[in-house]
Scaffold this motif. Structure first.
Motif, PDB file in Angstrom:
ATOM      1  N   LYS A  91       0.832  -1.188   0.000  1.00 55.93           N
ATOM      2  CA  LYS A  91       0.000   0.000   0.000  1.00 55.93           C
ATOM      3  C   LYS A  91       0.877   1.252   0.000  1.00 55.93           C
ATOM      4  O   LYS A  91       1.979   1.260   0.541  1.00 55.93           O
ATOM      5  N   THR A  92       0.384   2.318  -0.617  1.00 57.35           N
ATOM      6  CA  THR A  92       1.094   3.585  -0.658  1.00 57.35           C
ATOM      7  C   THR A  92       0.161   4.709  -0.224  1.00 57.35           C
ATOM      8  O   THR A  92      -1.012   4.474   0.083  1.00 57.35           O
ATOM      9  N   SER A  93       0.694   5.925  -0.226  1.00 59.14           N
ATOM     10  CA  SER A  93      -0.123   7.076   0.150  1.00 59.14           C
ATOM     11  C   SER A  93      -1.301   7.269  -0.789  1.00 59.14           C
ATOM     12  O   SER A  93      -2.323   7.845  -0.410  1.00 59.14           O
ATOM     13  N   VAL A  94      -1.186   6.781  -2.018  1.00 61.86           N
ATOM     14  CA  VAL A  94      -2.291   6.877  -2.976  1.00 61.86           C
ATOM     15  C   VAL A  94      -3.504   6.124  -2.459  1.00 61.86           C
ATOM     16  O   VAL A  94      -4.647   6.577  -2.586  1.00 61.86           O
ATOM     17  N   ASN A  95      -3.278   4.949  -1.855  1.00 60.69           N
ATOM     18  CA  ASN A  95      -4.374   4.171  -1.284  1.00 60.69           C
ATOM     19  C   ASN A  95      -5.028   4.911  -0.130  1.00 60.69           C
ATOM     20  O   ASN A  95      -6.244   4.862   0.059  1.00 60.69           O
ATOM     21  N   LEU A  96      -4.202   5.613   0.659  1.00 61.24           N
ATOM     22  CA  LEU A  96      -4.742   6.355   1.797  1.00 61.24           C
ATOM     23  C   LEU A  96      -5.546   7.561   1.333  1.00 61.24           C
ATOM     24  O   LEU A  96      -6.573   7.899   1.927  1.00 61.24           O
ATOM     25  N   MET A  97      -5.103   8.210   0.273  1.00 64.42           N
ATOM     26  CA  MET A  97      -5.817   9.364  -0.272  1.00 64.42           C
ATOM     27  C   MET A  97      -7.193   8.960  -0.803  1.00 64.42           C
ATOM     28  O   MET A  97      -8.102   9.786  -0.896  1.00 64.42           O
ATOM     29  N   ALA A  98      -7.348   7.686  -1.147  1.00 67.05           N
ATOM     30  CA  ALA A  98      -8.621   7.211  -1.698  1.00 67.05           C
ATOM     31  C   ALA A  98      -9.679   7.024  -0.613  1.00 67.05           C
ATOM     32  O   ALA A  98     -10.862   6.838  -0.917  1.00 67.05           O
ATOM     33  N   VAL A  99      -9.276   7.073   0.658  1.00 62.77           N
ATOM     34  CA  VAL A  99     -10.227   6.919   1.760  1.00 62.77           C
ATOM     35  C   VAL A  99     -10.869   8.272   2.040  1.00 62.77           C
ATOM     36  O   VAL A  99     -10.210   9.196   2.513  1.00 62.77           O
ATOM     37  N   THR A 100     -12.140   8.414   1.729  1.00 60.26           N
ATOM     38  CA  THR A 100     -12.850   9.670   1.939  1.00 60.26           C
ATOM     39  C   THR A 100     -14.123   9.429   2.741  1.00 60.26           C
ATOM     40  O   THR A 100     -14.695   8.349   2.698  1.00 60.26           O
ATOM     41  N   GLN A 101     -14.542  10.449   3.447  1.00 59.52           N
ATOM     42  CA  GLN A 101     -15.747  10.355   4.273  1.00 59.52           C
ATOM     43  C   GLN A 101     -16.991  10.496   3.414  1.00 59.52           C
ATOM     44  O   GLN A 101     -17.110  11.425   2.610  1.00 59.52           O
ATOM     45  N   GLY A 102     -17.925   9.567   3.569  1.00 59.14           N
ATOM     46  CA  GLY A 102     -19.166   9.628   2.821  1.00 59.14           C
ATOM     47  C   GLY A 102     -20.056  10.774   3.275  1.00 59.14           C
ATOM     48  O   GLY A 102     -19.869  11.317   4.376  1.00 59.14           O
ATOM     49  N   LYS A 103     -21.022  11.149   2.442  1.00 58.94           N
ATOM     50  CA  LYS A 103     -21.891  12.278   2.749  1.00 58.94           C
ATOM     51  C   LYS A 103     -22.657  12.082   4.048  1.00 58.94           C
ATOM     52  O   LYS A 103     -22.880  13.021   4.803  1.00 58.94           O
ATOM     53  N   THR A 104     -23.077  10.841   4.307  1.00 67.06           N
ATOM     54  CA  THR A 104     -23.849  10.570   5.526  1.00 67.06           C
ATOM     55  C   THR A 104     -23.044   9.761   6.533  1.00 67.06           C
ATOM     56  O   THR A 104     -23.592   9.313   7.533  1.00 67.06           O
ATOM     57  N   GLU A 105     -21.766   9.585   6.272  1.00 68.94           N
ATOM     58  CA  GLU A 105     -20.928   8.766   7.156  1.00 68.94           C
ATOM     59  C   GLU A 105     -20.506   9.557   8.391  1.00 68.94           C
ATOM     60  O   GLU A 105     -20.174  10.739   8.306  1.00 68.94           O
ATOM     61  N   THR A 106     -20.507   8.900   9.539  1.00 62.77           N
ATOM     62  CA  THR A 106     -20.094   9.558  10.772  1.00 62.77           C
ATOM     63  C   THR A 106     -18.585   9.736  10.800  1.00 62.77           C
ATOM     64  O   THR A 106     -17.844   9.001  10.140  1.00 62.77           O
ATOM     65  N   LEU A 107     -18.142  10.708  11.559  1.00 56.30           N
ATOM     66  CA  LEU A 107     -16.707  10.963  11.700  1.00 56.30           C
ATOM     67  C   LEU A 107     -16.014   9.753  12.331  1.00 56.30           C
ATOM     68  O   LEU A 107     -14.906   9.380  11.938  1.00 56.30           O
ATOM     69  N   GLN A 108     -16.670   9.116  13.269  1.00 58.90           N
ATOM     70  CA  GLN A 108     -16.099   7.954  13.950  1.00 58.90           C
ATOM     71  C   GLN A 108     -15.839   6.807  12.974  1.00 58.90           C
ATOM     72  O   GLN A 108     -14.783   6.168  13.015  1.00 58.90           O
ATOM     73  N   ASN A 109     -16.769   6.551  12.080  1.00 57.27           N
ATOM     74  CA  ASN A 109     -16.594   5.462  11.121  1.00 57.27           C
ATOM     75  C   ASN A 109     -15.513   5.800  10.096  1.00 57.27           C
ATOM     76  O   ASN A 109     -14.752   4.922   9.671  1.00 57.27           O
ATOM     77  N   TYR A 110     -15.444   7.073   9.712  1.00 60.38           N
ATOM     78  CA  TYR A 110     -14.392   7.488   8.772  1.00 60.38           C
ATOM     79  C   TYR A 110     -13.014   7.283   9.383  1.00 60.38           C
ATOM     80  O   TYR A 110     -12.092   6.785   8.724  1.00 60.38           O
ATOM     81  N   ILE A 111     -12.851   7.644  10.647  1.00 56.41           N
ATOM     82  CA  ILE A 111     -11.567   7.470  11.325  1.00 56.41           C
ATOM     83  C   ILE A 111     -11.196   5.997  11.401  1.00 56.41           C
ATOM     84  O   ILE A 111     -10.034   5.615  11.221  1.00 56.41           O
ATOM     85  N   ARG A 112     -12.189   5.135  11.667  1.00 61.31           N
ATOM     86  CA  ARG A 112     -11.917   3.701  11.732  1.00 61.31           C
ATOM     87  C   ARG A 112     -11.388   3.182  10.401  1.00 61.31           C
ATOM     88  O   ARG A 112     -10.384   2.460  10.354  1.00 61.31           O
ATOM     89  N   ARG A 113     -12.030   3.542   9.294  1.00 61.41           N
ATOM     90  CA  ARG A 113     -11.583   3.087   7.979  1.00 61.41           C
ATOM     91  C   ARG A 113     -10.231   3.685   7.612  1.00 61.41           C
ATOM     92  O   ARG A 113      -9.384   3.013   7.016  1.00 61.41           O
ATOM     93  N   THR A 128       2.301  13.538   5.283  1.00 61.74           N
ATOM     94  CA  THR A 128       1.511  12.955   4.196  1.00 61.74           C
ATOM     95  C   THR A 128       0.231  12.330   4.745  1.00 61.74           C
ATOM     96  O   THR A 128      -0.843  12.468   4.153  1.00 61.74           O
ATOM     97  N   ALA A 129       0.348  11.634   5.874  1.00 61.59           N
ATOM     98  CA  ALA A 129      -0.823  11.022   6.499  1.00 61.59           C
ATOM     99  C   ALA A 129      -1.813  12.084   6.951  1.00 61.59           C
ATOM    100  O   ALA A 129      -3.033  11.928   6.787  1.00 61.59           O
ATOM    101  N   LEU A 130      -1.308  13.195   7.503  1.00 63.95           N
ATOM    102  CA  LEU A 130      -2.180  14.283   7.946  1.00 63.95           C
ATOM    103  C   LEU A 130      -2.915  14.900   6.764  1.00 63.95           C
ATOM    104  O   LEU A 130      -4.124  15.155   6.837  1.00 63.95           O
ATOM    105  N   THR A 131      -2.196  15.112   5.669  1.00 58.81           N
ATOM    106  CA  THR A 131      -2.823  15.677   4.471  1.00 58.81           C
ATOM    107  C   THR A 131      -3.928  14.764   3.952  1.00 58.81           C
ATOM    108  O   THR A 131      -5.015  15.219   3.592  1.00 58.81           O
ATOM    109  N   ALA A 132      -3.658  13.470   3.932  1.00 55.08           N
ATOM    110  CA  ALA A 132      -4.656  12.504   3.466  1.00 55.08           C
ATOM    111  C   ALA A 132      -5.894  12.526   4.357  1.00 55.08           C
ATOM    112  O   ALA A 132      -7.026  12.437   3.880  1.00 55.08           O
ATOM    113  N   PHE A 133      -5.697  12.661   5.664  1.00 55.11           N
ATOM    114  CA  PHE A 133      -6.816  12.692   6.609  1.00 55.11           C
ATOM    115  C   PHE A 133      -7.681  13.927   6.382  1.00 55.11           C
ATOM    116  O   PHE A 133      -8.910  13.841   6.353  1.00 55.11           O
TER     117      PHE A 133
END
Length: 257
Positions: A91-113, A128-133
């Motif tokens: 895995k690379t930072s590109v994979n991490l950048m692909a993790v985005t919060q859904g429109k109705t997704e809770t902040l807690q679930n986004y952090i878990r993923r 890089t991790a902070l930017t992706a988050f």
């Protein structure tokens, strides 16, 4: 190589390797159990085959010539070279950048993923991790405040995120312990001695010329604006209508507008 007696070393209890999983992960698990018992390379080599099964064990028994392994590091290189195809793609930072919060997704679930993907990436720079988050967060007041605060590490951002998650729970408890006072009955009803605001709106038009004209003139001003419903059918027989009166609204005689 001379290995210690068998009764001094416990057999490793890790999941046997069958040749279909990551060989580096298997070596790490094996080293974690054996390093607390011995650092003897001969012992590490001797017990390693006991952690294999299936095709991996057959490979070791039939394809690794006796006497060809001279150190544990040598065994590691041969093992990884043979089964590196089974390792999952890194895995690379590109994979991490692909993790985005859904429109109705809770902040807690986004952090878990986000954390699940983050832990799969090795040697990822913190910035890089902070930017992706931050990029993955959906637009919200929390995202704005987080960027405005100038957070510089992922750890700091996560701490603020968890506080944001806990805040509604704390406030909810506070509201339950201190319920708002109920309004008294008839508190919002207008006094009998004073005219209601509604009646003032209806009758008190001052000198506004818009309300000083007759209904016919008002109708003529607005009839082309499609503001009025269709007129009802006049049920009075035509012979009984007063021909001297004309209604612009009904387009019939018998009464005025």
């Amino acid at each position: 190589m001379n290995a210690p007696k068998v009764d001094k070393v416990k057999m490793p209890t890790i999941e046997p390797f069958a040749g279909t999983t990551n060989p580096d992960e298997h070596l790490a698990a094996y080293a974690a159990q054996m390093s607390v018992q011995t650092s003897c390379e001969a012992t590490l080599c001797k017990y390693f085959p006991t952690t294999l099964k299936g095709q991996a064990l057959l490979w070791f028994q039939k394809c690794v010539p006796k006497g060809s392994i001279h150190s544990y590091q040598n065994l590691e290189r041969v093992f990884v070279s043979r089964f590196k195809h089974a390792a999952s793609k890194k895995k690379t930072s590109v994979n991490l950048m692909a993790v985005t919060q859904g429109k109705t997704e809770t902040l807690q679930n986004y952090i878990r993923r986000f954390n699940q993907e983050y832990l799969k990436i090795q040697n990822l720079p913190d910035e890089t991790a902070l930017t992706a988050f931050l990029v993955g967060l959906s637009s919200s007041d929390f995202k704005f405040k987080l960027i405005e605060s100038g957070v510089s590490t992922l750890t700091e951002a996560m701490e603020r995120a968890h506080k944001n998650i806990q805040a509604p729970e704390v406030c909810g408890t506070s509201r339950e312990n201190n319920p708002p006072k109920k309004k008294r009955k008839h508190e919002n009803e207008p006094s009998r001695s004073q005219p209601s605001k509604r009646s003032n709106l209806i009758t008190n038009h001052g000198n506004d010329p818009r309300y000083n004209r007759n209904r016919r003139q008002i109708y003529l001003d607005i009839k082309e604006k499609n503001m009025l419903p269709r007129p009802p059918v006049v049920r009075t027989p035509e012979e009984k209508r007063d021909k001297r009166h004309w209604c612009e609204f009904n387009r019939e005689c018998g009464h005025t507008t």
